[in-house]
Write a protein that holds these residues in place. Structure first.
Motif, PDB file in Angstrom:
ATOM      1  N   ILE A   1       0.744  -1.212   0.121  1.00  0.00           N
ATOM      2  CA  ILE A   1       0.176   0.039  -0.007  1.00  0.00           C
ATOM      3  C   ILE A   1       0.875   1.415  -0.020  1.00  0.00           C
ATOM      4  O   ILE A   1       0.668   2.077  -0.742  1.00  0.00           O
ATOM      5  N   PHE A   2       1.829   1.162   0.917  1.00  0.00           N
ATOM      6  CA  PHE A   2       2.808   2.371   0.945  1.00  0.00           C
ATOM      7  C   PHE A   2       3.336   2.745  -0.480  1.00  0.00           C
ATOM      8  O   PHE A   2       3.504   3.968  -0.728  1.00  0.00           O
ATOM      9  N   ASN A   3       3.907   1.582  -0.950  1.00  0.00           N
ATOM     10  CA  ASN A   3       4.675   1.918  -2.202  1.00  0.00           C
ATOM     11  C   ASN A   3       3.836   2.618  -3.564  1.00  0.00           C
ATOM     12  O   ASN A   3       4.118   3.071  -4.160  1.00  0.00           O
ATOM     13  N   ALA A   4       2.507   1.622  -3.366  1.00  0.00           N
ATOM     14  CA  ALA A   4       1.278   2.202  -4.262  1.00  0.00           C
ATOM     15  C   ALA A   4       1.274   3.651  -4.162  1.00  0.00           C
ATOM     16  O   ALA A   4       0.939   4.333  -4.987  1.00  0.00           O
ATOM     17  N   LEU A   5       0.851   4.132  -3.067  1.00  0.00           N
ATOM     18  CA  LEU A   5       0.244   5.377  -2.697  1.00  0.00           C
ATOM     19  C   LEU A   5       1.498   6.469  -2.940  1.00  0.00           C
ATOM     20  O   LEU A   5       1.197   7.630  -3.312  1.00  0.00           O
ATOM     21  N   SER A   6       2.640   6.096  -2.586  1.00  0.00           N
ATOM     22  CA  SER A   6       3.934   6.971  -2.697  1.00  0.00           C
ATOM     23  C   SER A   6       4.395   7.170  -4.204  1.00  0.00           C
ATOM     24  O   SER A   6       5.018   8.212  -4.326  1.00  0.00           O
TER      25      SER A   6
END
Length: 152
Positions: free
Chosen positions: A109-114
């Motif tokens: 989730i972090f990688n996708a949102l960032s």
């Protein structure tokens, strides 16, 4: 179409300029219940990566307002020269906090949102027993991603 993720939970996280405790006492009078977590900057370990602030300011507070929603908040620490060096401005002082079910989910989730956004704090293990990171997505939305490790 991407498969919907039904595991992670999203909760509002509000940042204040020193009156977090007053605000949350008010919210408690409105919604009822008890704080499930309250921690002040003075409670941080000496080697934490967070800045030192006025010791009585709220580092983190949680107030369940339903079986699915937890209102969370903290005071900003803008008098120091760190990546946290920002005063809360009303309008952009609310983040969406995602509670993932695993480190892997938090990372995904972090990688996708960032992607295309700005990482304010990379995902990392923290002193409060969580895998945690903060970012602003490419649309200017503040996100906090965490996975809480099981308590021993």
């Amino acid at each position: 179409m991407k498969q919907q993720n039904t595991m992670a939970k999203i909760n509002p996280y509000i940042t204040f300029n020193g009156n977090c405790e007053e605000a949350f006492s008010f919210y408690k009078s409105v919604f009822g219940g008890d704080f499930t977590h309250i921690e002040r900057y003075k409670d941080m370990p000496a080697n934490s990566h967070l800045p030192k602030c006025e010791t009585n300011k709220i580092l983190h507070i949680s107030l369940p307002i339903s079986s699915e929603t937890i209102l969370m908040g903290s005071d900003t620490c803008w008098e120091t020269d760190t990546e946290f060096d920002t005063e809360a401005r009303f309008g952009d002082n609310i983040s969406l906090s995602i509670s993932a079910q695993s480190e892997e989910e938090a990372t995904q989730i972090f990688n996708a949102l960032s992607n295309g956004g700005r990482i304010n704090m990379p995902l990392q293990k923290t002193f409060w027993n969580a895998y945690y990171g903060m970012l602003i997505d490419k649309f200017g939305i503040n996100w906090m991603i965490s996975y809480d490790y099981p308590k021993n």
